[in-house]
Design an enzyme around this catalytic site. Structure first.
Site, mmCIF file in Angstrom:
data_model
loop_
_atom_site.group_PDB
_atom_site.id
_atom_site.type_symbol
_atom_site.label_atom_id
_atom_site.label_comp_id
_atom_site.label_asym_id
_atom_site.label_seq_id
_atom_site.Cartn_x
_atom_site.Cartn_y
_atom_site.Cartn_z
ATOM 1 C CB CYS A 238 -0.921 -0.002 1.158
ATOM 2 S SG CYS A 238 -0.220 -0.115 2.617
ATOM 3 N NE ARG A 243 -3.911 2.562 2.790
ATOM 4 C CZ ARG A 243 -3.987 3.478 1.727
ATOM 5 N NH1 ARG A 243 -4.848 3.752 1.118
ATOM 6 N NH2 ARG A 243 -2.596 4.197 1.487
#
Length: 280
Positions: A238, A243
């Site tokens: 990410c 994430r």
């Protein structure tokens, strides 16, 4: 509904957590994007970990060292055989990062609270501002599972391989290079875009409106439709790795793909490299 996944050993329902809050062998840990959330009220008995100061090295850009992480676990009252239940805000972004770190450092008995803070609060469950005080343990990290972590050379070496799958879990605007980062975030790269060949499967596709994970069938379809299949060596990334830890959790733990790594250098590293290939 995500009830297909509720029996998974790596997920805890809010009901299960509420019924086991006072169990001696269980430790709840809150890890938030907003590091002040814990102080505003948390699940009774939960300890709070600050991802900025406790889950990464404070001098170099890397994860918390074995020694520092060992000390954090000891101070949190966690033994080698403790069941750790992680939860947080933003659909468990940094709870997933902490989960990945625990697994990387060899702690097997870990769960994520399905739905995180969002679901716990939505159900009107108890929150407290009392900070628990647990006895220090003698936790020992005996090994590292290096197969869970990817570095930039691991990505570079595989870029054109047919049996390699790269998952960019950022928003479509970050992927296409329209923006460098989500609004208000300051860990930036010099160049926008994505790593060549990456499939854009935003982390948010894996969760329902209430914050719980989607069913196994839905998750398989989401990834397989983009060519991310279990026969490939998969790396997720990410912007700074949190994430992508969430998507690593989905692929490695919920779908049990055999080879999934999290590239925590992610776009803030790749987008700052001299002459690294970029697509938009």
């Amino acid at each position: 509904m995500s009830d297909v996944l509720t029996n998974k050993k790596v997920l805890a329902t809010t009901d299960w957590a509420a019924n086991h809050l006072n169990d001696e062998g269980i430790r709840l840990v809150e890890v938030d994007v907003d590091t002040e959330s814990y102080d505003s009220g948390h699940i009774p008995g939960a300890v709070g970990w600050n991802w900025k100061t406790q889950l990464q090295d404070q001098l170099r850009r890397t994860i918390s060292s074995k020694e520092d992480f060992e000390n954090l676990l000891r101070e949190s009252g966690i033994d080698n055989d403790t069941t750790v239940v992680l939860y947080g805000d933003n659909n468990n972004w940094f709870a997933a990062w902490a989960y990945w770190l625990l697994k990387y450092y060899g702690h097997e008995d870990v769960k994520i609270l399905d739905g995180g803070r969002k679901k716990w609060e939505a159900e009107g469950r108890e929150l407290t501002t009392d900070t628990p005080d647990y006895d220090t343990t003698d936790y020992t990290i005996s090994g590292v599972k290096k197969e869970y972590r990817a570095f930039r050379q691991d990505v570079e070496e595989r870029l054109n391989d047919n049996d390699f799958g790269l998952v960019d879990v950022r928003s479509p605007d970050e992927f296409t290079g329209k923006i460098l980062a989500p609004p208000g975030l300051n860990e930036l790269s010099q160049r926008p875009g994505h790593i060549p060949g990456a499939s854009n499967i935003p982390w948010s596709k894996a969760v329902n409106e209430d914050g719980t994970f989607k069913s196994e069938e839905e998750l398989k379809e989401i990834y397989e439709n983009e060519g991310i299949t279990p026969d490939k060596d998969i790396i997720s990334y990410c912007r700074i790795g949190e994430r992508s830890a969430h998507s690593w959790f989905v692929l490695n733990e919920l779908l049990e793909y055999p080879s999934v790594r999290n590239y925590d250098g992610s776009w803030t590293e790749w987008g700052n490299l001299i002459d690294a290939p970029i697509e938009r």
